[in-house]
Motif scaffolding. Structure first.
Motif, PDB file in Angstrom:
ATOM      1  N   LYS A 127       0.830  -1.206   0.000  1.00 45.36           N
ATOM      2  CA  LYS A 127       0.000   0.000   0.000  1.00 45.36           C
ATOM      3  C   LYS A 127       0.867   1.259   0.000  1.00 45.36           C
ATOM      4  O   LYS A 127       0.618   2.200  -0.756  1.00 45.36           O
ATOM      5  CB  LYS A 127      -0.932  -0.004   1.215  1.00 45.36           C
ATOM      6  N   LYS A 128       1.908   1.270   0.830  1.00 42.99           N
ATOM      7  CA  LYS A 128       2.789   2.441   0.927  1.00 42.99           C
ATOM      8  C   LYS A 128       3.470   2.743  -0.410  1.00 42.99           C
ATOM      9  O   LYS A 128       3.532   3.895  -0.836  1.00 42.99           O
ATOM     10  CB  LYS A 128       3.851   2.227   2.005  1.00 42.99           C
ATOM     11  N   ILE A 129       3.984   1.711  -1.073  1.00 45.68           N
ATOM     12  CA  ILE A 129       4.712   1.993  -2.311  1.00 45.68           C
ATOM     13  C   ILE A 129       3.769   2.330  -3.464  1.00 45.68           C
ATOM     14  O   ILE A 129       4.126   3.110  -4.343  1.00 45.68           O
ATOM     15  CB  ILE A 129       5.721   0.883  -2.673  1.00 45.68           C
ATOM     16  N   VAL A 130       2.570   1.767  -3.459  1.00 47.18           N
ATOM     17  CA  VAL A 130       1.578   2.161  -4.468  1.00 47.18           C
ATOM     18  C   VAL A 130       1.248   3.639  -4.298  1.00 47.18           C
ATOM     19  O   VAL A 130       1.205   4.399  -5.270  1.00 47.18           O
ATOM     20  CB  VAL A 130       0.297   1.296  -4.381  1.00 47.18           C
ATOM     21  N   ASN A 131       1.027   4.065  -3.047  1.00 46.73           N
ATOM     22  CA  ASN A 131       0.723   5.476  -2.791  1.00 46.73           C
ATOM     23  C   ASN A 131       1.889   6.381  -3.176  1.00 46.73           C
ATOM     24  O   ASN A 131       1.687   7.461  -3.740  1.00 46.73           O
ATOM     25  CB  ASN A 131       0.330   5.687  -1.326  1.00 46.73           C
ATOM     26  N   LYS A 132       3.113   5.950  -2.902  1.00 42.99           N
ATOM     27  CA  LYS A 132       4.291   6.743  -3.264  1.00 42.99           C
ATOM     28  C   LYS A 132       4.402   6.850  -4.782  1.00 42.99           C
ATOM     29  O   LYS A 132       4.684   7.938  -5.316  1.00 42.99           O
ATOM     30  CB  LYS A 132       5.553   6.112  -2.664  1.00 42.99           C
ATOM     31  N   ALA A 133       4.165   5.751  -5.482  1.00 46.50           N
ATOM     32  CA  ALA A 133       4.221   5.773  -6.947  1.00 46.50           C
ATOM     33  C   ALA A 133       3.165   6.729  -7.498  1.00 46.50           C
ATOM     34  O   ALA A 133       3.448   7.518  -8.410  1.00 46.50           O
ATOM     35  CB  ALA A 133       4.014   4.364  -7.505  1.00 46.50           C
ATOM     36  N   LEU A 134       1.957   6.682  -6.943  1.00 49.37           N
ATOM     37  CA  LEU A 134       0.883   7.589  -7.380  1.00 49.37           C
ATOM     38  C   LEU A 134       1.258   9.046  -7.124  1.00 49.37           C
ATOM     39  O   LEU A 134       1.021   9.908  -7.971  1.00 49.37           O
ATOM     40  CB  LEU A 134      -0.430   7.248  -6.674  1.00 49.37           C
ATOM     41  N   GLN A 135       1.853   9.319  -5.965  1.00 50.56           N
ATOM     42  CA  GLN A 135       2.306  10.684  -5.654  1.00 50.56           C
ATOM     43  C   GLN A 135       3.332  11.168  -6.666  1.00 50.56           C
ATOM     44  O   GLN A 135       3.375  12.358  -7.002  1.00 50.56           O
ATOM     45  CB  GLN A 135       2.919  10.746  -4.247  1.00 50.56           C
ATOM     46  N   ASP A 136       4.162  10.256  -7.145  1.00 48.33           N
ATOM     47  CA  ASP A 136       5.192  10.602  -8.124  1.00 48.33           C
ATOM     48  C   ASP A 136       4.666  10.550  -9.558  1.00 48.33           C
ATOM     49  O   ASP A 136       5.426  10.741 -10.510  1.00 48.33           O
ATOM     50  CB  ASP A 136       6.405   9.668  -7.981  1.00 48.33           C
ATOM     51  N   GLY A 137       3.361  10.250  -9.718  1.00 45.65           N
ATOM     52  CA  GLY A 137       2.748  10.212 -11.042  1.00 45.65           C
ATOM     53  C   GLY A 137       3.205   9.041 -11.894  1.00 45.65           C
ATOM     54  O   GLY A 137       3.297   9.156 -13.119  1.00 45.65           O
ATOM     55  N   MET A 138       3.507   7.915 -11.238  1.00 42.88           N
ATOM     56  CA  MET A 138       4.048   6.760 -11.952  1.00 42.88           C
ATOM     57  C   MET A 138       3.239   5.517 -11.625  1.00 42.88           C
ATOM     58  O   MET A 138       2.573   5.446 -10.594  1.00 42.88           O
ATOM     59  CB  MET A 138       5.508   6.522 -11.535  1.00 42.88           C
TER      60      MET A 138
END
Length: 109
Positions: free
Chosen positions: A83-94
Motif C-alpha cells: 500500500k505504501k509503495i503504491v501510494n508513493k508511486a501515485l504521488q510521483d505520477g508513476m
C-alpha cells in the motif's frame, strides 16, 4: 566467481588442477549446459559451442530455449508495504512497476 558470457548466457567456470582443465556450467537455466577446455580460448569456444548446441537442440525438439533473464520476477511483501509503495508511486505520477524500476535503477548506479 569466474564468468564469461555468450549471447546473453552466462557461464561460470573453475580450474581443476588435478585434471589440468577448466570446466564450467551455464547459469540461470533449468537445463544443464556444461563446457570445458584446457585454455581460456578453448573455454570461450566451448561455451559458444555449448550454447549453440543448446539452442539447436531446443529448436529440434520444438522447445522454446530458456532465456537467462526474462525481465520479470515476483516478490512477496507485506500488504502494508504494498500500500505504501503504491501510494508513493501515485504521488510521483508513476505506475507501481515504473516506480519500482526507477528505484532499482537508482540502487545499481
Amino acid at each position: 566467481m569466474n564468468t564469461m558470457t555468450y549471447k546473453g548466457y552466462q557461464g561460470k567456470f573453475e580450474y581443476d588442477q588435478d585434471a589440468d582443465i577448466f570446466h564450467g556450467e551455464v547459469l540461470h537455466l533449468n537445463d544443464v549446459v556444461t563446457f570445458q577446455g584446457r585454455s581460456i580460448d578453448e573455454l570461450k569456444k566451448a561455451l559458444a559451442d555449448s550454447v549453440e548446441d543448446y539452442l539447436l537442440l531446443c529448436k529440434e525438439v520444438g522447445k522454446e530455449p530458456e532465456k537467462p533473464f526474462s525481465g520479470r520476477f515476483n516478490i512477496r511483501i507485506s500488504p502494508e508495504l504494498h500500500k505504501k509503495i503504491v501510494n508513493k508511486a501515485l504521488q510521483d505520477g508513476m505506475s507501481l512497476n515504473a516506480w519500482i524500476c526507477q528505484k532499482l535503477e537508482e540502487c545499481t548506479l
